[in-house]
Design an enzyme around this catalytic site. Sequence first.
Site, short mmCIF file in Angstrom:
data_model
loop_
_atom_site.label_atom_id
_atom_site.label_comp_id
_atom_site.label_asym_id
_atom_site.label_seq_id
_atom_site.Cartn_x
_atom_site.Cartn_y
_atom_site.Cartn_z
N ASN A 29 -26.66 -16.24 -8.02
CA ASN A 29 -27.44 -15.16 -8.62
C ASN A 29 -26.46 -14.16 -9.21
OD1 ASN A 29 -29.12 -13.06 -9.26
ND2 ASN A 29 -29.61 -12.51 -7.15
N LYS A 31 -27.08 -11.58 -11.05
CA LYS A 31 -27.61 -10.21 -11.19
C LYS A 31 -27.23 -9.65 -12.57
CE LYS A 31 -27.11 -9.85 -6.26
NZ LYS A 31 -27.02 -9.02 -5.07
N HIS A 114 -36.74 -11.30 -5.23
CA HIS A 114 -35.45 -10.90 -4.64
C HIS A 114 -35.59 -9.48 -4.07
CE1 HIS A 114 -31.24 -9.68 -4.37
NE2 HIS A 114 -30.95 -10.97 -4.35
N GLU A 116 -33.82 -6.95 -4.19
CA GLU A 116 -33.53 -5.85 -5.12
C GLU A 116 -34.75 -5.56 -5.99
OE1 GLU A 116 -29.91 -7.51 -6.66
OE2 GLU A 116 -28.95 -7.07 -4.73
N GLU A 186 -32.87 -14.14 2.91
CA GLU A 186 -31.76 -13.23 2.65
C GLU A 186 -31.99 -11.91 3.39
OE1 GLU A 186 -29.75 -14.22 -1.32
OE2 GLU A 186 -31.46 -12.97 -1.79
N GLY A 192 -24.72 -8.20 -0.43
CA GLY A 192 -23.76 -7.36 -1.14
C GLY A 192 -23.04 -6.37 -0.25
N SER A 232 -23.86 -12.31 1.43
CA SER A 232 -22.40 -12.27 1.55
C SER A 232 -21.78 -13.62 1.90
CB SER A 232 -21.98 -11.20 2.57
OG SER A 232 -22.46 -9.93 2.18
C1 PEP Z 1 -27.98 -12.19 -3.53
O1 PEP Z 1 -27.92 -11.42 -4.45
O2 PEP Z 1 -28.98 -12.93 -3.47
C2 PEP Z 1 -26.88 -12.23 -2.58
C3 PEP Z 1 -27.01 -12.96 -1.51
O3 PEP Z 1 -25.76 -11.49 -2.87
P1 PEP Z 1 -24.33 -11.53 -2.09
O4 PEP Z 1 -23.96 -12.97 -1.92
O5 PEP Z 1 -23.40 -10.81 -3.02
O6 PEP Z 1 -24.54 -10.85 -0.80
#
Ligand code: PEP
Length: 270
Positions: A29, A31, A114, A116, A186, A192, A232
């Site tokens: 992803n 973003k 997601h 976000e 997630e 992040g 992460s």
């Molecule tokens: C994500 O944006 O779905 C995500 C898991 O980001 P990160 O791997 O940077 O934590």
Amino acid sequence: MNKKNIEDIVRKEIIKSVIDSQEFIIAGNWKMNKTKHEVISFLDQVANHNFGNKNKIIIAPPNPYLYLFEDKLRYSQVLYGVQNLFPKESGAFTGELSYEMARDFGAKYAILGHSERRMLFNECNEFVSKKVRICVQNNIQPILCIGENLDQRIGGEYKQHLSNQIKEGLVRISGDELKDVIIAYEPIWAIGTGETATPDQVEETHMFLRKYLIDEYGKELGEKIPLLYGGSVKTSNVLDLALAQSVSGFLIGGASLDAQSLIEINNILN
Ligand code: PEP
């Protein structure tokens, strides 16, 4: 050979057999990241790379770069999708993207709900479920994201929250349509932040989610729906997380932006 060497050899053999027996989905992803120049450089590194034929590699770039993906990944193993979709065919929806537009550029997947988008754009389960529906009806595989915040994790109500997100997110999907759905767990506190859920936490949550899917949608479908972990994930932790039970793959943000790190993650899972 001493006991420690034997233990190391046995451990390596066990890891190898677990990884060998599983086809992983590795979804990136991006973003709101990368310039056109950076996207071209990334695609030049992955387009002809041999990822093997076990794992599935998917990238969701920002929409303006979809044409580059269509152009450069035509004969590649790398698949791609979008980070969001509006649940209507077309019309007066300023700034939005339809499934038809996504499909026009060869997108086969859509990340939906997601955290976000849920937090920054107030997306609720009801709205997300409409997106899931329009995708499934139109040949785009939805990657439905679910996840709890830190308070819900600490307070112990995260399981209720997660099963609710699945139930309401999939409320417009029935029977055989479920086989096209991918779920990404997630935890918001691990996205992040550099803070990863431990393999034990991932295993415990994924086992709960797997049981929930089986109870809710029956054994055959419930066992098949891929359950990705995201938060992460990077080269240094992906192997331990992959060994957790019921992990079918990963949704990766930061670490998917670098072609060599994506290639390395695939190598580890191959
Ligand atoms: C994500 O944006 O779905 C995500 C898991 O980001 P990160 O791997 O940077 O934590």
